[in-house]
Each structure stands twice: as structure tokens, then as C-alpha cells.
Design a protein around this motif. Structure first.
Motif, PDB file in Angstrom:
ATOM      1  N   MET A 206     -10.249   7.203  -0.075  1.00  0.00           N
ATOM      2  CA  MET A 206     -10.110   8.100   1.210  1.00  0.00           C
ATOM      3  C   MET A 206      -9.244   7.242   2.057  1.00  0.00           C
ATOM      4  SD  MET A 206     -12.624  10.159   1.609  1.00  0.00           S
ATOM      5  CE  MET A 206     -12.982  10.363   3.231  1.00  0.00           C
ATOM      6  N   ALA A 207      -8.412   7.764   2.966  1.00  0.00           N
ATOM      7  CA  ALA A 207      -7.213   7.412   3.493  1.00  0.00           C
ATOM      8  C   ALA A 207      -7.373   6.065   4.311  1.00  0.00           C
ATOM      9  CB  ALA A 207      -6.599   8.570   4.668  1.00  0.00           C
ATOM     10  N   MET A 208      -8.428   5.758   4.923  1.00  0.00           N
ATOM     11  CA  MET A 208      -8.757   4.238   5.451  1.00  0.00           C
ATOM     12  C   MET A 208      -8.281   3.191   4.520  1.00  0.00           C
ATOM     13  SD  MET A 208      -9.741   3.107   8.598  1.00  0.00           S
ATOM     14  CE  MET A 208      -8.244   1.777   8.215  1.00  0.00           C
ATOM     15  N   PHE A 209      -9.145   3.259   3.331  1.00  0.00           N
ATOM     16  CA  PHE A 209      -8.804   2.358   2.406  1.00  0.00           C
ATOM     17  C   PHE A 209      -7.526   2.208   1.870  1.00  0.00           C
ATOM     18  CE2 PHE A 209     -11.694  -0.440  -0.112  1.00  0.00           C
ATOM     19  CZ  PHE A 209     -10.900  -0.647  -1.089  1.00  0.00           C
ATOM     20  N   LEU A 210      -6.978   3.631   1.244  1.00  0.00           N
ATOM     21  CA  LEU A 210      -5.889   3.742   0.625  1.00  0.00           C
ATOM     22  C   LEU A 210      -4.434   3.254   1.493  1.00  0.00           C
ATOM     23  CD1 LEU A 210      -6.021   7.331  -1.061  1.00  0.00           C
ATOM     24  CD2 LEU A 210      -5.997   5.042  -2.206  1.00  0.00           C
ATOM     25  N   PHE A 211      -4.717   3.534   2.804  1.00  0.00           N
ATOM     26  CA  PHE A 211      -3.554   3.146   3.690  1.00  0.00           C
ATOM     27  C   PHE A 211      -3.463   1.735   4.015  1.00  0.00           C
ATOM     28  CE2 PHE A 211      -3.140   7.544   5.621  1.00  0.00           C
ATOM     29  CZ  PHE A 211      -2.423   7.945   4.667  1.00  0.00           C
ATOM     30  N   THR A 212      -4.866   0.932   4.364  1.00  0.00           N
ATOM     31  CA  THR A 212      -4.920  -0.549   4.540  1.00  0.00           C
ATOM     32  C   THR A 212      -4.502  -1.041   3.218  1.00  0.00           C
ATOM     33  OG1 THR A 212      -6.738   0.136   6.092  1.00  0.00           O
ATOM     34  CG2 THR A 212      -6.454  -2.126   5.175  1.00  0.00           C
ATOM     35  N   ASP A 213      -4.899  -0.845   2.140  1.00  0.00           N
ATOM     36  CA  ASP A 213      -4.659  -1.304   0.983  1.00  0.00           C
ATOM     37  C   ASP A 213      -3.094  -1.591   0.521  1.00  0.00           C
ATOM     38  OD1 ASP A 213      -5.707  -2.663  -2.033  1.00  0.00           O
ATOM     39  OD2 ASP A 213      -4.260  -0.989  -2.368  1.00  0.00           O
ATOM     40  N   ALA A 214      -2.525  -0.263   0.754  1.00  0.00           N
ATOM     41  CA  ALA A 214      -1.051  -0.012   0.683  1.00  0.00           C
ATOM     42  C   ALA A 214      -0.364  -0.896   1.574  1.00  0.00           C
ATOM     43  CB  ALA A 214      -0.541   0.933   0.586  1.00  0.00           C
ATOM     44  N   ILE A 215      -0.581  -1.189   2.955  1.00  0.00           N
ATOM     45  CA  ILE A 215       0.307  -1.711   4.024  1.00  0.00           C
ATOM     46  C   ILE A 215      -0.066  -3.009   3.781  1.00  0.00           C
ATOM     47  CG2 ILE A 215       0.232  -2.192   6.513  1.00  0.00           C
ATOM     48  CD1 ILE A 215      -0.612   0.934   6.863  1.00  0.00           C
ATOM     49  N   LEU A 216      -1.244  -3.773   3.490  1.00  0.00           N
ATOM     50  CA  LEU A 216      -1.546  -5.159   3.341  1.00  0.00           C
ATOM     51  C   LEU A 216      -0.475  -5.640   2.245  1.00  0.00           C
ATOM     52  CD1 LEU A 216      -5.043  -5.653   4.607  1.00  0.00           C
ATOM     53  CD2 LEU A 216      -3.180  -6.513   5.713  1.00  0.00           C
ATOM     54  N   GLU A 277      -1.612  -0.108  11.364  1.00  0.00           N
ATOM     55  CA  GLU A 277      -0.479  -1.033  11.624  1.00  0.00           C
ATOM     56  C   GLU A 277      -0.568  -1.925  12.615  1.00  0.00           C
ATOM     57  OE1 GLU A 277       3.483   1.810  10.094  1.00  0.00           O
ATOM     58  OE2 GLU A 277       2.620   2.027  12.191  1.00  0.00           O
ATOM     59  N   LYS A 278      -1.045  -1.482  13.771  1.00  0.00           N
ATOM     60  CA  LYS A 278      -1.411  -2.488  14.781  1.00  0.00           C
ATOM     61  C   LYS A 278      -2.581  -3.720  14.169  1.00  0.00           C
ATOM     62  CE  LYS A 278      -1.022   0.978  18.489  1.00  0.00           C
ATOM     63  NZ  LYS A 278      -1.538   1.572  19.581  1.00  0.00           N
ATOM     64  N   SER A 279      -3.550  -3.038  13.567  1.00  0.00           N
ATOM     65  CA  SER A 279      -4.535  -4.090  13.064  1.00  0.00           C
ATOM     66  C   SER A 279      -4.157  -4.932  12.121  1.00  0.00           C
ATOM     67  CB  SER A 279      -5.710  -3.131  12.835  1.00  0.00           C
ATOM     68  OG  SER A 279      -6.489  -2.537  13.663  1.00  0.00           O
ATOM     69  N   THR A 280      -3.333  -4.425  11.223  1.00  0.00           N
ATOM     70  CA  THR A 280      -2.729  -5.300  10.055  1.00  0.00           C
ATOM     71  C   THR A 280      -1.628  -6.129  10.390  1.00  0.00           C
ATOM     72  OG1 THR A 280      -1.458  -3.638   9.358  1.00  0.00           O
ATOM     73  CG2 THR A 280      -3.679  -3.698   8.294  1.00  0.00           C
ATOM     74  N   GLY A 281      -0.851  -5.880  11.646  1.00  0.00           N
ATOM     75  CA  GLY A 281       0.319  -6.550  12.118  1.00  0.00           C
ATOM     76  C   GLY A 281       1.375  -6.326  10.930  1.00  0.00           C
ATOM     77  N   LYS A 282       1.501  -5.086  10.112  1.00  0.00           N
ATOM     78  CA  LYS A 282       2.451  -4.592   9.435  1.00  0.00           C
ATOM     79  C   LYS A 282       2.828  -3.223   9.493  1.00  0.00           C
ATOM     80  CE  LYS A 282       2.505  -6.700   5.487  1.00  0.00           C
ATOM     81  NZ  LYS A 282       2.444  -7.205   3.898  1.00  0.00           N
ATOM     82  N   THR A 283       3.950  -2.947   9.136  1.00  0.00           N
ATOM     83  CA  THR A 283       4.463  -1.625   9.279  1.00  0.00           C
ATOM     84  C   THR A 283       4.623  -0.811   7.733  1.00  0.00           C
ATOM     85  OG1 THR A 283       5.945  -2.355  10.803  1.00  0.00           O
ATOM     86  CG2 THR A 283       6.723  -0.311   9.912  1.00  0.00           C
ATOM     87  N   ALA A 284       4.034   0.323   7.950  1.00  0.00           N
ATOM     88  CA  ALA A 284       4.045   1.037   6.783  1.00  0.00           C
ATOM     89  C   ALA A 284       5.190   1.664   6.201  1.00  0.00           C
ATOM     90  CB  ALA A 284       3.000   2.293   7.158  1.00  0.00           C
ATOM     91  N   GLN A 285       5.336   1.737   4.758  1.00  0.00           N
ATOM     92  CA  GLN A 285       6.410   2.298   4.027  1.00  0.00           C
ATOM     93  C   GLN A 285       5.867   3.678   3.756  1.00  0.00           C
ATOM     94  OE1 GLN A 285       7.824   0.037   0.790  1.00  0.00           O
ATOM     95  NE2 GLN A 285       6.628  -1.845   1.668  1.00  0.00           N
TER      96      GLN A 285
END
Length: 335
Positions: A206-216, A277-285
Motif C-alpha cells: 500500500m502507498a503508505m508503506f511503499l512511500f515511507t520505506d522509499a523515502i527513509l 515528508e514532514k514525519s520522516t524529515g526527508k524529501t521524496a524523490q
């Protein structure tokens, strides 16, 4: 009460089982623990429920917490004889059927898996209810049944005769099958059309997991339809409260009912990514891609019926929900 929760090692099934145990009910969890995604996540959920080790096939395993009120059995819904034996020995009061082969895109690759689990398996559940005198069944449907419906918000009064994925077609079929068994055999059936559920212990596809995993992990994320998508993201605790309300519905009529269950506040995909991005403190590619087959541009649940009948009131906003997921993810993966 004694309640069967199928799909208990899954995302929603795990959280529902926790909630029912906390309420004092006895729960039997059933799951085939397939490898659609990492089984270690499924086993991790079971450990949280008190089941240690690898569950054996067709053997009831008793949990070590919640006063031994949780039992688990590894079984697929397709196993008709084993399912009937379970119903015969357990005397269930209520069934909550959350087990299914999930995923819209995967249904393009493995269509027969969906027929086996979602059609044949659901038929076995209905027949087991009929033959072993279980009078209440709550089951998972999906917002995907609305297909290319361009009327928003999506209402259960809308026509849903044009699904655009096999997964959606199986869920619509479940609703029709349930209607038949309610009419013929007096079984009270309640279908819940889930809208984009997310939260701790969520599914890796799911998007929540996929995005968080990739961003981190400094990997690009795939943003379909160039980001022109919106979803009615619904936090898991709000979903569970809605399920629990329908499980213990004391109304005798109508025997058959279908509800939308969602947050009823759609969020644009790019805004959703911004919260991560706000919660991880990182910017998504971001890697922008066209729309995927079987996907829809927007979802939005009309939940007035659920509010009117059960005082359903989802209250977790997207910022809070995303923070909770990211916190869980970092803890679970030691980041």
C-alpha cells in the motif's frame, strides 16, 4: 461471544482481533499466511496477539496473552472440509470475514488466486454459516467496486455494475452472494466497502508503506497519473470502530446491508506524500508515471448510512495518522 476473524494475520484482521480481545470476547483467528507479501510481518502481528513460532497447518494454536482467549489456525478458506470441521467444533456466534486475496494490480497477474480465495472461499464461509446455524456475518467488500464511477462522493445507492479489475469484480460478487444467502436462509450479512486503510502494521503493497520505506531509504517513489489522484485515506482505528459497531448490531432488520466505511475526507496524493515528508524529515524523490491499469483517479466515501445507523465518526486526521505509521515503521525496522 466467540467470534471467528478470518484474515487474522492481515492488517485489519490483526487490529480487529486486538480490539475484540480487549473487549473480553473469545477470538479464533484464521489465515493461510500466503506469501503475497512478507510473511514475517504477518507472523509479527500474530506474536503481538500471543502466538509464537510458525503456526502449523490446520491445528488450533492458543495464544499466551489475553487469558488464552485468542486461538489461531493456519487455513485457507478454500479448504472446505477443514473449514466445516472448525465450524462444527467451535460454535461461533459471529463471523467476520476479512480473508481475501488483496491487491488490484496483482489481480492482473494471478487471476485464479482471486477466484479461489475471494469467490470459492467466500462461498465456503456462506455455506458454513448456513450449515452450522451462524446467523450473523460481517464481511469485507471494497471501494474498488465503484470502478470508474464519476459521481462523488461514492454512495451505496450508486450503480456498481462496471468494475475495472478482477479484484473489484470478486468483491461485487461477494455482495451478491451474501444477498442471496440472507434472502434464502435468514443469515444477517453486512458488507463493508473499505476505503484505503492505513496505519501501523499496514500492508507493504500500500502507498503508505511503499512511500515511507522509499523515502527513509533514499529511493524514488512511483507517483502514478502524474500525481493527479486522491484517496479517502482512513486510519485503522476508525475502521476497527466501524467494524465493531456492525458486529454487535442488535437490529433484526434488514438482513442484508452494505455500508461504505471511510474517512469521507479525500486527500490529494501529493499532499499525502507531503505529510510523510514532514514525519520522516526527508524529501521524496518522485518518479511521475501514467495511470496504472485497474486504478481509479479518486475515491470518496459517503458514510452517512454508517453514521446514522451506528453513530460512526472517524476522527483521525491525515497528519496524525501518518505520524503514527512512521513512528511504528521506524520502531519495527530499527530506524
Amino acid at each position: 461471544m466467540k467470534i471467528l476473524v478470518t484474515g487474522a494475520a492481515g492488517f485489519i484482521g490483526y487490529h480487529l482481533s486486538q480490539r475484540l480481545l480487549a473487549m473480553g470476547h473469545d477470538v479464533v483467528g484464521l489465515d493461510n499466511i500466503n506469501d503475497y507479501y512478507d510473511i514475517n510481518l504477518k507472523l509479527g502481528r500474530l506474536r503481538e496477539l500471543g502466538i509464537s513460532g510458525t503456526p502449523a497447518d490446520n491445528v488450533l494454536l492458543t495464544g499466551e496473552i489475553f487469558n488464552d482467549r485468542f486461538q489461531f489456525i493456519k487455513m485457507g478458506l478454500e479448504e472446505r472440509d477443514n473449514l466445516y470441521n472448525l465450524f462444527e467444533t467451535q460454535n461461533f456466534d459471529i463471523i467476520c470475514n476479512l480473508a481475501a486475496q488483496a491487491g488490484v494490480r496483482f489481480s492482473l497477474e494471478k487471476p485464479f488466486t482471486y477466484i479461489d480465495s475471494n469467490i470459492l472461499g467466500f462461498m465456503n464461509i456462506l455455506e458454513a454459516c448456513r450449515n452450522y446455524n451462524v446467523k450473523k456475518l460481517v464481511y469485507a467488500s471494497s471501494s474498488s467496486v465503484y470502478g470508474l464511477n464519476d459521481k462523488i462522493p461514492f454512495s451505496t445507492d450508486d450503480n456498481v455494475d462496471h468494475p475495472i479489475s478482477l479484484y473489484a469484480a470478486t468483491k461485487k460478487s461477494n455482495e451478491l452472494m451474501a444477498h442471496t444467502y440472507s434472502h434464502l436462509f435468514g443469515i444477517k450479512t453486512t458488507g463493508l466497502r473499505f476505503f484505503t486503510v492505513y496505519g501501523p502494521w499496514g500492508r507493504p503493497d500500500m502507498a503508505m508503506f511503499l512511500f515511507t520505506d522509499a523515502i527513509l531509504n533514499d529511493k524514488p517513489i512511483k507517483v502514478f497519473n502524474d500525481g493527479n489522484l486522491s484517496r479517502d485515506f482512513t486510519y485503522i482505528d476508525d475502521i476497527v470502530e466501524g467494524i465493531v459497531a456492525t458486529l454487535f448490531d442488535e437490529q433484526q432488520e434488514p438482513l442484508y446491508k452494505v455500508y461504505n466505511i471511510g474517512n469521507s475526507k479525500p486527500v490529494k496524493l501529493l499532499d499525502f506524500i507531503s505529510e510523510i515528508e514532514k514525519s520522516t524529515g526527508k524529501t521524496a524523490q518522485k518518479e511521475y508515471l501514467p495511470m496504472q491499469p485497474g486504478d481509479v483517479e479518486k475515491t470518496w466515501a459517503d458514510v452517512e448510512a454508517l453514521k446514522n445507523d451506528f453513530d460512526y465518526s472517524p476522527d483521525t486526521d491525515i497528519a496524525e495518522g501518518v505520524r503514527e505509521f512512521v513512528t511504528w515503521y521506524k520502531s519495527y525496522y530499527n530506524q
